[in-house]
Design a protein around this motif. Structure first.
Motif, PDB file in Angstrom:
ATOM      1  N   GLU A  12       0.819  -1.212  -0.148  1.00  9.57           N
ATOM      2  CA  GLU A  12       0.036  -0.013   0.137  1.00  9.57           C
ATOM      3  C   GLU A  12       0.931   1.285   0.178  1.00  9.57           C
ATOM      4  N   ILE A  13       0.629   2.203  -1.024  1.00 12.54           N
ATOM      5  CA  ILE A  13       1.452   3.298  -1.156  1.00 12.54           C
ATOM      6  C   ILE A  13       0.579   4.382  -0.614  1.00 12.54           C
ATOM      7  N   LYS A  14       1.025   5.351   0.046  1.00 18.29           N
ATOM      8  CA  LYS A  14       0.362   6.397   0.887  1.00 18.29           C
ATOM      9  C   LYS A  14       0.731   7.502  -0.017  1.00 18.29           C
ATOM     10  N   PRO A  15      -0.296   8.241  -0.390  1.00 10.82           N
ATOM     11  CA  PRO A  15      -0.108   9.431  -1.370  1.00 10.82           C
ATOM     12  C   PRO A  15       0.963  10.463  -0.893  1.00 10.82           C
ATOM     13  N   GLU A  16       1.108  10.475   0.598  1.00  7.69           N
ATOM     14  CA  GLU A  16       1.919  11.613   0.958  1.00  7.69           C
ATOM     15  C   GLU A  16       3.308  11.329   0.753  1.00  7.69           C
ATOM     16  N   GLU A  17       3.663   9.850   0.352  1.00  9.33           N
ATOM     17  CA  GLU A  17       5.020   9.431   0.063  1.00  9.33           C
ATOM     18  C   GLU A  17       5.427   9.904  -1.306  1.00  9.33           C
ATOM     19  N   LYS A  18       4.458  10.226  -2.108  1.00  8.01           N
ATOM     20  CA  LYS A  18       5.145  10.511  -3.420  1.00  8.01           C
ATOM     21  C   LYS A  18       4.651  12.062  -4.022  1.00  8.01           C
ATOM     22  N   THR A  19       5.375  12.537  -4.501  1.00 12.78           N
ATOM     23  CA  THR A  19       5.378  13.807  -5.059  1.00 12.78           C
ATOM     24  C   THR A  19       4.328  14.062  -5.965  1.00 12.78           C
ATOM     25  N   PRO A  20       3.720  15.190  -6.287  1.00 10.19           N
ATOM     26  CA  PRO A  20       2.748  15.441  -7.483  1.00 10.19           C
ATOM     27  C   PRO A  20       3.090  14.876  -8.801  1.00 10.19           C
ATOM     28  N   GLU A  21       4.328  15.199  -9.070  1.00 11.00           N
ATOM     29  CA  GLU A  21       4.951  14.719 -10.483  1.00 11.00           C
ATOM     30  C   GLU A  21       5.003  13.325 -10.528  1.00 11.00           C
ATOM     31  N   GLU A  22       5.184  12.494  -9.663  1.00 12.20           N
ATOM     32  CA  GLU A  22       5.309  11.033  -9.548  1.00 12.20           C
ATOM     33  C   GLU A  22       3.848  10.727  -9.795  1.00 12.20           C
ATOM     34  N   LEU A  23       2.892  11.203  -9.000  1.00 13.07           N
ATOM     35  CA  LEU A  23       1.559  10.753  -9.038  1.00 13.07           C
ATOM     36  C   LEU A  23       0.820  11.101 -10.606  1.00 13.07           C
ATOM     37  N   ILE A  24       1.340  12.006 -11.013  1.00 13.18           N
ATOM     38  CA  ILE A  24       0.655  12.482 -12.448  1.00 13.18           C
ATOM     39  C   ILE A  24       1.545  11.373 -13.409  1.00 13.18           C
ATOM     40  N   ALA A  25       2.540  11.281 -13.267  1.00 12.26           N
ATOM     41  CA  ALA A  25       3.377  10.297 -14.304  1.00 12.26           C
ATOM     42  C   ALA A  25       2.525   8.996 -14.106  1.00 12.26           C
ATOM     43  N   GLU A  26       2.341   8.451 -12.937  1.00  9.83           N
ATOM     44  CA  GLU A  26       1.948   7.066 -12.742  1.00  9.83           C
ATOM     45  C   GLU A  26       0.535   6.975 -13.117  1.00  9.83           C
ATOM     46  N   LEU A  27      -0.116   8.120 -13.259  1.00 11.23           N
ATOM     47  CA  LEU A  27      -1.649   8.234 -13.531  1.00 11.23           C
ATOM     48  C   LEU A  27      -1.738   8.223 -15.067  1.00 11.23           C
ATOM     49  N   THR A  28      -0.860   9.006 -15.584  1.00  8.22           N
ATOM     50  CA  THR A  28      -0.625   8.965 -17.209  1.00  8.22           C
ATOM     51  C   THR A  28      -0.323   7.736 -17.536  1.00  8.22           C
ATOM     52  N   ALA A  29       0.752   6.774 -16.938  1.00  7.61           N
ATOM     53  CA  ALA A  29       1.056   5.730 -17.728  1.00  7.61           C
ATOM     54  C   ALA A  29      -0.137   4.709 -17.486  1.00  7.61           C
ATOM     55  N   ASP A  30      -0.814   4.895 -16.635  1.00  6.72           N
ATOM     56  CA  ASP A  30      -1.915   3.769 -16.180  1.00  6.72           C
ATOM     57  C   ASP A  30      -3.127   4.065 -17.417  1.00  6.72           C
ATOM     58  N   ARG A  31      -3.406   5.513 -17.557  1.00  3.26           N
ATOM     59  CA  ARG A  31      -4.353   5.913 -18.514  1.00  3.26           C
ATOM     60  C   ARG A  31      -3.805   5.592 -19.855  1.00  3.26           C
ATOM     61  N   ASP A  32      -2.635   5.489 -20.068  1.00  5.32           N
ATOM     62  CA  ASP A  32      -1.994   5.098 -21.707  1.00  5.32           C
ATOM     63  C   ASP A  32      -2.181   3.657 -21.503  1.00  5.32           C
ATOM     64  N   LYS A  33      -1.904   2.839 -20.689  1.00  4.10           N
ATOM     65  CA  LYS A  33      -2.062   1.333 -20.497  1.00  4.10           C
ATOM     66  C   LYS A  33      -3.547   1.169 -20.829  1.00  4.10           C
ATOM     67  N   TRP A  34      -4.502   1.570 -20.358  1.00  2.00           N
ATOM     68  CA  TRP A  34      -5.854   1.202 -20.506  1.00  2.00           C
ATOM     69  C   TRP A  34      -6.155   1.702 -21.812  1.00  2.00           C
ATOM     70  N   LYS A  35      -5.911   2.934 -22.576  1.00  2.00           N
ATOM     71  CA  LYS A  35      -6.376   3.253 -23.551  1.00  2.00           C
ATOM     72  C   LYS A  35      -5.727   2.502 -24.643  1.00  2.00           C
ATOM     73  N   THR A  36      -4.548   2.182 -24.691  1.00  2.00           N
ATOM     74  CA  THR A  36      -4.001   0.916 -25.644  1.00  2.00           C
ATOM     75  C   THR A  36      -4.704  -0.177 -25.609  1.00  2.00           C
ATOM     76  N   LEU A  37      -5.134  -0.874 -24.472  1.00  2.00           N
ATOM     77  CA  LEU A  37      -5.861  -2.022 -24.146  1.00  2.00           C
ATOM     78  C   LEU A  37      -7.330  -1.832 -24.845  1.00  2.00           C
ATOM     79  N   SER A  38      -7.977  -0.682 -24.563  1.00  2.00           N
ATOM     80  CA  SER A  38      -9.187  -0.351 -25.086  1.00  2.00           C
ATOM     81  C   SER A  38      -9.123  -0.453 -26.884  1.00  2.00           C
ATOM     82  N   ARG A  39      -8.008   0.090 -27.414  1.00  2.00           N
ATOM     83  CA  ARG A  39      -8.055   0.397 -28.753  1.00  2.00           C
ATOM     84  C   ARG A  39      -7.535  -1.155 -29.396  1.00  2.00           C
ATOM     85  N   SER A  40      -6.940  -1.984 -28.554  1.00  2.00           N
ATOM     86  CA  SER A  40      -6.807  -3.329 -29.379  1.00  2.00           C
ATOM     87  C   SER A  40      -7.968  -4.141 -29.128  1.00  2.00           C
ATOM     88  N   ASN A  41      -8.844  -4.049 -27.958  1.00  2.00           N
ATOM     89  CA  ASN A  41     -10.099  -4.766 -27.999  1.00  2.00           C
ATOM     90  C   ASN A  41     -10.978  -4.104 -29.016  1.00  2.00           C
TER      91      ASN A  41
END
Length: 173
Positions: A12-41
């Protein structure tokens, strides 16, 4: 005893342990992964649908193929009959929204505005209507509304007899 299924536990990762830039980068990567999966489907669905349609047409009997051809021919003939009316309606709508006056349609080749499927080609109609000059708005000369520079009689007094004469165009009542 059945084997236990081991699941991968994420710490479990607590939001306080990450900087906003790291959270944005993680969320962007997650979004891109799901977008790619959706397009392939979506691509898989399109290919499966196309294969299904090809298989369905290959398995049709001669009677079913003749029926499908008759339906297509009927649809095309119906659209050819009402296609020009649909083009006229589309032109009227486009002209009304852009504020232009349409020329008489008997001088136009209306079949040029039909698409391959027999329906109006909205882009062709829109480009034609936009090429027409805008109608000039002419306001009627309203006597008695606002300041009149010429032609309006002047009222010099509010005497009822003079007003009556003015109303009757100088004719005495």
């Amino acid at each position: 005893m059945p084997e236990e299924i081991k699941t991968e536990e994420k710490p479990e990762i607590k939001p306080e342990e990450k900087t906003p830039e790291e959270l944005i980068a993680e969320l962007t990567a997650d979004r891109d992964k799901w977008k790619t999966l959706s397009r392939s489907n979506e691509d898989k669905y399109k290919t499966a649908s196309q294969e299904r349609d090809e298989l369905k047409t290959a398995q049709m009997t001669d009677a079913e193929k003749a029926l499908a051809d008759a339906r297509t021919e009927g649809r095309n003939s119906a659209l050819s009959e009402v296609g020009l009316d649909l083009v006229n309606a589309e032109m009227a709508i486009q002209a009304a929204t852009t504020g232009v006056q349409l020329p008489d349609t008997k001088f136009l080749n209306m079949t040029g505005f039909l698409g391959e499927d027999g329906r109006p080609n909205k882009e062709a109609v829109k480009s034609f209507v936009e090429s027409l000059p805008k109608a000039k708005e002419e306001f009627p000369n309203l006597q008695g509304a606002g300041k009149q520079s010429n032609g309006a009689p002047t009222i010099e007094s509010m005497d009822p007899t003079e007003l009556a004469d003015l109303i009757s165009d100088g004719n005495y009542i």
